[in-house]
Write an enzyme that holds these catalytic residues in place. Sequence first.
Site, PDB file in Angstrom:
ATOM      1  N   SER A 285       0.843  -1.189   0.000  1.00  0.00           N
ATOM      2  CA  SER A 285       0.000   0.000   0.000  1.00  0.00           C
ATOM      3  C   SER A 285       0.891   1.257   0.000  1.00  0.00           C
ATOM      4  O   SER A 285       1.715   1.408  -0.905  1.00  0.00           O
ATOM      5  CB  SER A 285      -0.959  -0.049   1.196  1.00  0.00           C
ATOM      6  OG  SER A 285      -2.047   0.822   1.031  1.00  0.00           O
ATOM      7  N   MET A 286       0.785   2.154   0.965  1.00  0.00           N
ATOM      8  CA  MET A 286       1.681   3.296   1.005  1.00  0.00           C
ATOM      9  C   MET A 286       3.141   2.846   0.977  1.00  0.00           C
ATOM     10  O   MET A 286       4.002   3.511   0.381  1.00  0.00           O
ATOM     11  CB  MET A 286       1.431   4.136   2.255  1.00  0.00           C
ATOM     12  CG  MET A 286       2.300   5.386   2.350  1.00  0.00           C
ATOM     13  SD  MET A 286       2.133   6.297   3.910  1.00  0.00           S
ATOM     14  CE  MET A 286       3.292   5.375   4.947  1.00  0.00           C
TER      15      MET A 286
END
Length: 252
Positions: free
Chosen positions: A93-94
């Site tokens: 994700s991030m």
Amino acid sequence: MSTDVGAWTMSFNPGRDARARLVCFPHAGGSAGAFFPLARAAPPGLEVIGVQYPGRQWRRTEAAVTDLHGLARGAADALLAERALPTAFLGHSMGALVAFETVRLLERERPGAVGHLFASGSRAPSRPREEDRRTRWTDERIIAEMRALGGTGDRLIADQEALRQALPALRDDYRALAAYRCPPGARVGVPLTVLVGREDPKAGPEHAVDWQPHTRAAFAFRAFPGAHFFLAENATELLDLVQNSLVAPQFP
């Protein structure tokens, strides 16, 4: 931001017998400990390291870094201090964006330090979700986002004390995501494999190919059963991919 490089990483299975390394970058609001299940499934000889961003767990008294490039700089400095081993990066994700920017730094400062990048559960650096940039990330909006992603988010929402402790890091990380801009034409020189959950509502299989222009080397993608937080339930297959990417040394 701490200049102590030792604050940035945690080795889940340290030992001088390690012959290869997997460095893991967590999702927004996440911590190095998110990768403990993956480390527990790792084969002998593969050291698994989690990157710890400021503002959480043992770094909770530190000011957060609300800039993904700043997070990459801190992680790169810490990893430059590690002994040389065949190394793959996995960012979720991030963390996929932080890992991507960290590889770019290391390719300039220690060429060959990273042999493969696994980008998991994230849209490509050049294809951010425009709605995220327009969103005012209130606590209510963050909780709604976590609920939409399911899995880890659902468990956190159900634990009010844990949610209260996690919200400051989540606010800072969503602010960093909203501010991130990928430099035009940014690419890495290592093979890139994109990992997605088939039921991920935010970064599913239809978004994987957008990563291809971000590498000058080989590109591949794999879709796994599950939604956004699919890594732990597919640990064995994922670790097989990691082992195959680190062709030297051979694993038992």
